[in-house]
Structures are given as C-alpha cells and as structure tokens.
Scaffold this motif. Structure first.
Motif, PDB file in Angstrom:
ATOM      1  N   ILE A   1       0.550  -1.186  -0.079  1.00  0.00           N
ATOM      2  CA  ILE A   1      -0.120   0.037  -0.209  1.00  0.00           C
ATOM      3  C   ILE A   1       0.700   1.179   0.114  1.00  0.00           C
ATOM      4  O   ILE A   1       0.696   1.939  -0.355  1.00  0.00           O
ATOM      5  CB  ILE A   1      -1.099  -0.207   1.399  1.00  0.00           C
ATOM      6  CG1 ILE A   1      -2.298  -1.602   1.060  1.00  0.00           C
ATOM      7  CG2 ILE A   1      -1.661   1.029   1.500  1.00  0.00           C
ATOM      8  CD1 ILE A   1      -2.850  -1.750   1.763  1.00  0.00           C
ATOM      9  N   ASP A   2       1.987   1.114   0.648  1.00  0.00           N
ATOM     10  CA  ASP A   2       2.884   2.457   0.508  1.00  0.00           C
ATOM     11  C   ASP A   2       3.328   2.549  -0.546  1.00  0.00           C
ATOM     12  O   ASP A   2       3.267   3.889  -0.848  1.00  0.00           O
ATOM     13  CB  ASP A   2       4.244   2.111   1.839  1.00  0.00           C
ATOM     14  CG  ASP A   2       3.533   2.110   2.629  1.00  0.00           C
ATOM     15  OD1 ASP A   2       2.147   3.026   3.467  1.00  0.00           O
ATOM     16  OD2 ASP A   2       4.390   1.479   3.837  1.00  0.00           O
ATOM     17  N   LEU A   3       3.919   1.760  -1.309  1.00  0.00           N
ATOM     18  CA  LEU A   3       4.403   1.232  -2.651  1.00  0.00           C
ATOM     19  C   LEU A   3       3.272   2.174  -3.338  1.00  0.00           C
ATOM     20  O   LEU A   3       4.155   2.678  -4.604  1.00  0.00           O
ATOM     21  CB  LEU A   3       4.688   0.259  -2.879  1.00  0.00           C
ATOM     22  CG  LEU A   3       5.145   0.427  -4.393  1.00  0.00           C
ATOM     23  CD1 LEU A   3       6.541   0.941  -4.609  1.00  0.00           C
ATOM     24  CD2 LEU A   3       5.876  -0.989  -5.048  1.00  0.00           C
ATOM     25  N   LEU A   4       1.903   1.858  -3.800  1.00  0.00           N
ATOM     26  CA  LEU A   4       0.896   1.948  -4.400  1.00  0.00           C
ATOM     27  C   LEU A   4       1.017   3.775  -4.578  1.00  0.00           C
ATOM     28  O   LEU A   4       0.123   4.481  -4.910  1.00  0.00           O
ATOM     29  CB  LEU A   4      -0.904   1.166  -4.495  1.00  0.00           C
ATOM     30  CG  LEU A   4      -0.364  -0.331  -4.904  1.00  0.00           C
ATOM     31  CD1 LEU A   4      -1.394  -0.890  -4.582  1.00  0.00           C
ATOM     32  CD2 LEU A   4       0.373  -0.030  -6.073  1.00  0.00           C
ATOM     33  N   GLN A   5       0.961   4.130  -3.161  1.00  0.00           N
ATOM     34  CA  GLN A   5       0.483   5.207  -2.398  1.00  0.00           C
ATOM     35  C   GLN A   5       1.039   6.750  -3.095  1.00  0.00           C
ATOM     36  O   GLN A   5       0.967   7.538  -3.321  1.00  0.00           O
ATOM     37  CB  GLN A   5       0.258   5.383  -1.046  1.00  0.00           C
ATOM     38  CG  GLN A   5      -0.280   7.022  -0.127  1.00  0.00           C
ATOM     39  CD  GLN A   5      -1.500   7.146  -1.428  1.00  0.00           C
ATOM     40  OE1 GLN A   5      -2.251   6.065  -0.950  1.00  0.00           O
ATOM     41  NE2 GLN A   5      -1.460   8.099  -1.238  1.00  0.00           N
ATOM     42  N   ARG A   6       2.579   6.327  -3.260  1.00  0.00           N
ATOM     43  CA  ARG A   6       3.624   6.962  -3.487  1.00  0.00           C
ATOM     44  C   ARG A   6       3.501   6.706  -5.482  1.00  0.00           C
ATOM     45  O   ARG A   6       4.186   8.175  -5.829  1.00  0.00           O
ATOM     46  CB  ARG A   6       4.987   6.433  -3.698  1.00  0.00           C
ATOM     47  CG  ARG A   6       5.759   6.520  -1.597  1.00  0.00           C
ATOM     48  CD  ARG A   6       7.251   6.162  -1.516  1.00  0.00           C
ATOM     49  NE  ARG A   6       6.696   3.942  -1.185  1.00  0.00           N
ATOM     50  CZ  ARG A   6       8.256   3.847  -1.498  1.00  0.00           C
ATOM     51  NH1 ARG A   6       9.210   4.095  -1.573  1.00  0.00           N
ATOM     52  NH2 ARG A   6       7.660   2.089  -0.698  1.00  0.00           N
ATOM     53  N   ASN A   7       3.128   5.728  -5.769  1.00  0.00           N
ATOM     54  CA  ASN A   7       3.245   5.693  -6.829  1.00  0.00           C
ATOM     55  C   ASN A   7       1.808   6.936  -7.206  1.00  0.00           C
ATOM     56  O   ASN A   7       2.103   7.310  -8.484  1.00  0.00           O
ATOM     57  CB  ASN A   7       2.566   4.650  -7.881  1.00  0.00           C
ATOM     58  CG  ASN A   7       3.938   3.659  -8.111  1.00  0.00           C
ATOM     59  OD1 ASN A   7       5.569   4.142  -7.671  1.00  0.00           O
ATOM     60  ND2 ASN A   7       3.889   2.139  -7.719  1.00  0.00           N
TER      61      ASN A   7
ATOM     62  N   ASP B   1       0.752   9.107  -5.413  1.00  0.00           N
ATOM     63  CA  ASP B   1       1.397  10.958  -5.776  1.00  0.00           C
ATOM     64  C   ASP B   1       1.837  10.776  -6.333  1.00  0.00           C
ATOM     65  O   ASP B   1       1.854  12.216  -6.653  1.00  0.00           O
ATOM     66  CB  ASP B   1       2.239  10.407  -4.030  1.00  0.00           C
ATOM     67  CG  ASP B   1       0.909  10.072  -2.852  1.00  0.00           C
ATOM     68  OD1 ASP B   1      -0.199  10.621  -2.816  1.00  0.00           O
ATOM     69  OD2 ASP B   1       1.342  10.174  -1.676  1.00  0.00           O
ATOM     70  N   GLU B   2       3.095  10.426  -6.848  1.00  0.00           N
ATOM     71  CA  GLU B   2       3.928  10.929  -8.800  1.00  0.00           C
ATOM     72  C   GLU B   2       3.095  10.606  -9.382  1.00  0.00           C
ATOM     73  O   GLU B   2       3.033  11.836 -10.055  1.00  0.00           O
ATOM     74  CB  GLU B   2       4.367   9.850  -9.221  1.00  0.00           C
ATOM     75  CG  GLU B   2       5.708   9.652  -7.138  1.00  0.00           C
ATOM     76  CD  GLU B   2       7.102   8.335  -7.438  1.00  0.00           C
ATOM     77  OE1 GLU B   2       6.498   7.805  -8.558  1.00  0.00           O
ATOM     78  OE2 GLU B   2       7.465   8.258  -6.569  1.00  0.00           O
TER      79      GLU B   2
END
Length: 114
Positions: free
Chosen positions: A46-52, A54-55
């Motif tokens: 979820i953290d990885l997806l959230q960073r994506n 946000d980008e």
C-alpha cells in the motif's frame, strides 16, 4: 458404578476440554501471526502504491468560481496566447520545410528520370 469412576470420567472430560482449548488456541495464535505478517506485507504494498499515486496524481484544475473572473480571464488569455504561439511555430516549421523541399538546389542532385 463406583464413585471413583465418576471422578475418572470427569477428569478425562476436563483434560479433553483443556486439550481442545489449547489446540484451538494454538491454531488461533498461529493464524493471528500469519495475519499480522500478511498485514505487514500489505502495508508495504500500500505504501508503494500510495507513492505511485502521489507521483502520478495531477493537480486539480483551478476552480473558476473561487478564483474570480479576472484570474480566470487572465489564465484563459495566457493559454490562448500560448496556443497561438505554438500554432505559429508549427506553421513556420512547415513553411521552412516546404521551402527547403521545393528549392531548386534540392532537385539538382537527382539522378532518376521522371
């Protein structure tokens, strides 16, 4: 039936109850540990997806109602000028390319007959 046989029966039943509770408690504990491990992996994903997200998130368009007429009109005029400039640059590029292709020196080196 003897009085001690009732004590043995109840003792066996109590031991079976304790064993069953222990067995199901252990299974529940193991499943809880597995759930926590999966939640940790899910949190990482979820953290990885959230960073994506946000980008990749684009800025929301400006709100014309809150900005007011003058700000919207200025923004529209700037965008119109930018598009006109881009149109003129494309037109100039096409004209320059056309002049280069149709120039007499462009045909001098051709060897094929038409």
């Amino acid at each position: 039936m003897q009085w001690w046989s009732w004590i043995v029966i109840w003792l066996v039943l109590a031991l079976a109850l304790v064993g069953t509770i222990g067995y199901f408690g252990w299974r529940l504990f193991r499943k809880g540990i597995a759930v926590v491990e999966e939640l940790e992996r899910l949190t990482d994903k979820i953290d990885l997806l959230q960073r994506n997200v946000d980008e990749l998130a684009s800025d929301s368009p400006p709100n014309a109602i809150l900005d007011g007429y003058s700000a919207v009109a200025n923004r529209r005029d700037r965008e119109r000028d930018r598009r006109a400039t881009m149109r003129q640059l494309r037109r100039d590029t096409r004209l320059a390319r056309g002049r280069l292709i149709t120039a007499p020196h462009a045909w001098e080196g051709r060897t094929d007959a038409r």
